[in-house]
Design a protein around this motif. Structure first.
Motif, mmCIF file in Angstrom:
data_model
loop_
_atom_site.group_PDB
_atom_site.id
_atom_site.type_symbol
_atom_site.label_atom_id
_atom_site.label_comp_id
_atom_site.label_asym_id
_atom_site.label_seq_id
_atom_site.Cartn_x
_atom_site.Cartn_y
_atom_site.Cartn_z
ATOM 1 N N VAL A 115 -1.160 -5.073 -2.424
ATOM 2 C CA VAL A 115 -0.490 -4.422 -3.553
ATOM 3 C C VAL A 115 -1.150 -3.082 -3.866
ATOM 4 O O VAL A 115 -0.480 -2.074 -4.115
ATOM 5 C CB VAL A 115 -0.492 -5.339 -4.789
ATOM 6 N N THR B 30 2.332 -4.209 -11.525
ATOM 7 C CA THR B 30 3.080 -4.998 -10.562
ATOM 8 C C THR B 30 4.068 -5.932 -11.251
ATOM 9 O O THR B 30 3.779 -6.510 -12.299
ATOM 10 C CB THR B 30 2.116 -5.832 -9.705
ATOM 11 N N TYR C 115 5.718 -8.423 -6.435
ATOM 12 C CA TYR C 115 4.875 -9.379 -5.723
ATOM 13 C C TYR C 115 5.462 -10.773 -5.866
ATOM 14 O O TYR C 115 5.764 -11.221 -6.974
ATOM 15 C CB TYR C 115 3.441 -9.372 -6.257
#
Length: 488
Positions: free
Chosen positions: A259, A287, A272
């Protein structure tokens, strides 16, 4: 950009050019460039410097002899060791003797080399195949034993110009002076490691060379031209949304690093999907995290799958779910264990594979030693067999694509030369995967995304504090990006 051509192509270009020039012009140009490079190494005192030429048969030995004649005229003490006296280039030998140089047989080569300041390797050059013969291996070893720097003529003798493979004894050069064009072996290990610094001498071949080289190495200007840049109307979705399916209970850090590479790779947003969401959010709160299947995470422009997934049915199901998406997919690490050629060829969207040598060996059904000794052939075979862009990590990172006619033909091959041995650290490959994935999501073609990602990753490995960790390589990426970008 450095463009490299196979020996057959270079020879054809030389023949075409020589047909229009007076006899001996190309050799004179090559010798002049070689002599100038040697003179620089001998500074500040060229006069009286002992120079030993290791001279084989043919034009490569002729280049060395004519260059030696130029050095002798400037006061250097030049001795040519003739490894095959009957086949030494007659014009070059005459020129050396006329300039005050001398010739000797191979018997006293080691004594001469031990007293020399410079050795010129004119043994075989680009036409050689296989390792050095015994009569040449001894003098080459003597130069290494006595610590005398070697200048290779066109290519270190004993290496394969077309592939970079080394089969047997070979010369290790401090400097290689190559003529007309780069040869693939100068950009590919293990030969690249033997070439030392490489200097290209222009002898006028450019107009005779085909537009499509056999191997290309990016430079900073090429990388800068490919960098995605947001425009006035860009939003996070137009900049590219990358999906990451990585990490596991055993390897949660792989998810964090992948990431991080994606975010520092310019992604507008990162989704994710996996079991390491807590660690990802703790490190990168930007994220978008979900715990279901990757296909349920939301819309993305590309996926990265594999780093830290572990093995077993669950990991295989994750890879299959991602590969079913109609977007570019990068498969790395554990994800490579769950792919097959037929399935990848059937995908409507492109695939990028990023194995190291051990993983590549498993994919090809061969040994790791074979992959590392024949890197160029191995990466091309991967691309053809799997119908995907293949990035083979290692001391030389190579990127290949299938041919334009489909998986059956060979396509372009790129070499990345920005890497550093410091990148051989845990998690470094995860950062690279996220970085390339972000570039795919931004809309770059798979080959360009892989090549640019490798270039940036290598520069970040050099820029990170020593000794670097994968996370510090990640944090070095903004500085690298800024250095390549034009001023705002």
């Amino acid at each position: 950009m450095r463009t490299a051509y196979r020996v057959e192509t270079v020879r054809a270009a030389e023949r075409a050019l020589m047909a229009r020039l007076p006899a001996g012009t190309l050799m004179a140009r090559a010798a002049a460039g070689l002599a100038a490079a040697c003179a620089e190494l001998l500074r500040p005192r060229l006069y009286g410097a002992r120079v030993v030429l290791l001279v084989g048969s043919g034009d490569n030995g002729g280049d060395a002899l004519y260059a030696g004649a130029r050095l002798a005229r400037r006061g250097a003490a030049v001795t040519a060791v003739l490894l095959n006296e009957e086949r030494a280039h007659p014009g070059g030998l005459a020129a050396l003797r006329a300039a005050g140089g001398r010739a000797a047989g191979a018997a006293g080569a080691e004594r001469l080399i031990a007293r020399a300041r410079l050795v010129v390797d004119g043994i075989t050059g680009i036409g050689g195949r296989g390792g050095l013969r015994q009569d040449a291996a001894g003098p080459a070893a003597a130069a290494a034993e006595h610590g005398v720097p070697v200048v290779a003529v066109d290519l270190p003798s004993g290496v394969d110009a077309d592939t970079g493979e080394v089969h047997g004894a070979a010369v290790r050069a401090a400097l290689t002076v190559t003529f007309g064009a780069w040869k693939p072996g100068l950009l590919v290990d293990p030969a690249r490691a033997l070439a030392g610094e490489v200097r290209l001498v222009d002898i006028g071949l450019g107009p005779e060379l085909p537009p499509e080289p056999d191997l290309v190495a990016f430079d900073d200007a090429d990388a800068a031209a490919l960098l995605p840049r947001p425009e006035a109307e860009s939003d996070k979705y137009r900049r590219g949304v990358i999906g990451i399916a990585a990490g596991s209970a055993r390897y949660p850090g792989a998810a964090v690093l992948t990431v991080g590479g994606a975010l520092r790779g310019g992604a507008g947003a990162v989704r994710y999907a996996g079991p390491a969401g807590g660690g990802v959010i703790g490190r990168y709160p930007e994220t978008l995290v979900s715990e279901g299947r990757p296909s349920e995470a939301g819309r993305v422009q590309a996926w990265v799958v594999g780093p830290g997934l572990g093995g077993g049915p669950e990991a295989a199901a994750t890879v299959a779910d991602v590969l079913a998406a109609d977007v570019p997919v990068l498969v790395d690490a554990d994800g490579l264990h769950s792919i097959d050629p037929e399935r990848l060829r059937a995908r409507s969207a492109p695939t990028v594979l990023t194995p190291h040598a051990g993983e590549a060996a498993a994919l090809l059904g061969t040994s790791r030693d074979r992959v590392e000794s024949a890197r160029l052939a191995s990466v091309s075979e991967l691309a053809v067999r799997y119908g995907a862009v293949a990035l083979l990590k290692g001391s030389t990172t190579l990127i290949a694509e299938p041919g334009p006619g489909g998986p059956e033909g060979r396509g372009r091959v790129l070499a990345n030369t920005t890497g550093t041995p410091w990148l051989a650290t845990a998690g470094s490959g995860d950062v690279l995967s996220g970085l390339i994935g972000a570039l795919l999501a931004a809309g770059l073609a798979p080959l360009d995304a892989a090549a640019l990602g490798a270039h940036l990753h290598g520069l970040a490995g050099r820029a990170a504090p020593v000794p670097p960790m994968a996370s510090t390589v990640t944090e070095a990426l903004p500085g690298v990006w800024a250095a390549l970008s034009p001023r705002r």
